[in-house]
Design an enzyme around this catalytic site. Structure first.
Site, PDB file in Angstrom:
ATOM      1  N   ASP A  73       0.888  -1.166   0.000  1.00  0.00           N
ATOM      2  CA  ASP A  73       0.000   0.000   0.000  1.00  0.00           C
ATOM      3  C   ASP A  73       0.928   1.219   0.000  1.00  0.00           C
ATOM      4  OD1 ASP A  73      -2.162   1.842   0.685  1.00  0.00           O
ATOM      5  OD2 ASP A  73      -1.256   1.824   2.679  1.00  0.00           O
ATOM      6  N   ASP A  92      -0.230   5.023   0.783  1.00  0.00           N
ATOM      7  CA  ASP A  92      -0.527   6.058   1.793  1.00  0.00           C
ATOM      8  C   ASP A  92      -0.551   5.499   3.207  1.00  0.00           C
ATOM      9  OD1 ASP A  92      -2.600   7.196  -0.742  1.00  0.00           O
ATOM     10  OD2 ASP A  92      -0.914   8.349   0.022  1.00  0.00           O
TER      11      ASP A  92
HETATM   12  C1  XBP Z   1      -5.452   5.958   0.737  1.00  0.00           C
HETATM   13  C2  XBP Z   1      -6.714   6.607   0.342  1.00  0.00           C
HETATM   14  C3  XBP Z   1      -6.609   7.751  -0.593  1.00  0.00           C
HETATM   15  C4  XBP Z   1      -5.821   8.900   0.051  1.00  0.00           C
HETATM   16  C5  XBP Z   1      -6.037  10.176  -0.694  1.00  0.00           C
HETATM   17  O1  XBP Z   1      -5.816   4.595   0.789  1.00  0.00           O
HETATM   18  O2  XBP Z   1      -7.801   6.177   0.746  1.00  0.00           O
HETATM   19  O3  XBP Z   1      -7.926   8.158  -0.868  1.00  0.00           O
HETATM   20  O4  XBP Z   1      -6.329   9.090   1.376  1.00  0.00           O
HETATM   21  O5  XBP Z   1      -5.655   9.993  -2.064  1.00  0.00           O
HETATM   22  P1  XBP Z   1      -4.645   3.492   0.769  1.00  0.00           P
HETATM   23  P2  XBP Z   1      -6.711  10.349  -3.226  1.00  0.00           P
HETATM   24  O6  XBP Z   1      -3.677   3.909   1.854  1.00  0.00           O
HETATM   25  O7  XBP Z   1      -5.362   2.226   1.084  1.00  0.00           O
HETATM   26  O8  XBP Z   1      -4.050   3.502  -0.589  1.00  0.00           O
HETATM   27  O9  XBP Z   1      -7.270  11.715  -2.892  1.00  0.00           O
HETATM   28  O10 XBP Z   1      -5.901  10.319  -4.497  1.00  0.00           O
HETATM   29  O11 XBP Z   1      -7.750   9.260  -3.170  1.00  0.00           O
HETATM   30 MG    MG Z   2      -2.879   3.188   3.468  1.00  0.00          MG
END
Ligand code: XBP
Ligand code: MG
Length: 233
Positions: free
Chosen positions: A21, A23
């Site tokens: 993953d 983020d």
């Molecule tokens: C991360 C998310 C994303 C980010 C924001 O999920 O849910 O929506 O918060 O990025 P993960 P965007 O860690 O599971 O990848 O605004 O591009 O969605």
């Molecule tokens: Mg994440």
């Protein structure tokens, strides 16, 4: 901490790839996302301003566009899809500028693990809800290289029909790797992400992050504060 040696399990397939993953896992990016959302809201005059407390709650809705729509619905301020798309495009540009300006660093142990995996001949992939431009911004800032130079496969949020906790993005990463789930190891930071990877049949290592510390990670194969103590089997 060494992840349970999979060969100790009967019939365990040899490890062939690590799938990350982005983020909260590769880097503590969510605070930069939150600031970018708030800057876009201010520029558009929406009157919205997400505190860390509000953002932590809203992170249960994966996907920035979906998150804004959910917040609009709960505040009764219906936003047309075009307006949400425009807000999200502005937010994404602001996020990329924050990342390019050095607002985000890799989490402890991440760079070393990627290097150890490559030295071991393992393949590397990404399975994230965020969009590809955001992954590129992080790879450029943290490694000085494009994502495709670092990862053998990338699966991003807007490429799949259903975002996490659905398994879609992990299944797409596995498809692009051409590997079965049991030969891979997933790394996540959130409960929706954990559920998503488990639904795809992957063993999962969780490193809790700024906005997920203390959440329920039942079902994870290993839970760590960060990857600095993690060692490949
Ligand atoms: C991360 C998310 C994303 C980010 C924001 O999920 O849910 O929506 O918060 O990025 P993960 P965007 O860690 O599971 O990848 O605004 O591009 O969605
Ligand atoms: Mg994440």
């Amino acid at each position: 901490m060494t992840f349970l040696n999979r060969s100790e399990k009967s019939h365990a397939a040899p490890l062939q790839a690590l799938i990350f993953d982005v983020d909260g896992t590769l880097a503590e990016t969510e605070e930069a996302h939150r600031l970018a959302f708030n800057a876009a809201f201010a520029a558009a005059g929406t009157g919205w301003d997400w505190s860390r407390e509000t953002y932590r709650r809203l992170l249960l809705v994966t996907g920035g566009k979906e998150r804004m729509a959910a917040f609009a619905a709960e505040t009764g301020a219906a936003l047309a899809p075009e307006r949400i798309a425009a807000l999200h495009a502005d937010k994404t540009a602001r996020y990329a500028a924050l990342v390019a300006g050095g607002a985000v660093a890799l989490r402890p142990g991440v760079a070393a693990l990627l290097e150890a995996a490559r030295a071991r001949g393992l393949r590397l992939a990404v399975a994230t809800t965020t969009s590809r431009p955001n992954v590129e911004a992080l790879c450029a800032a943290a490694f000085g290289r494009p994502a495709a130079a670092l990862f053998d496969a990338l699966a991003c949020g807007d490429e799949v029909a259903r975002k996490k906790p659905a398994p879609d993005v992990w299944l797409l990463a596995l498809e692009r790797l051409g590997l079965p789930a049991e030969t891979c190891l997933a790394f996540e930071d959130s409960a929706p992400g954990l559920a998503s990877a488990k639904a795809a049949g992957l063993p999962v290592v969780v490193t809790s992050s700024l906005f997920t510390e203390g959440d329920d990670f039942a079902g994870a194969d290993l839970v760590l504060r960060d990857l600095s103590a993690f060692r490949l089997p």
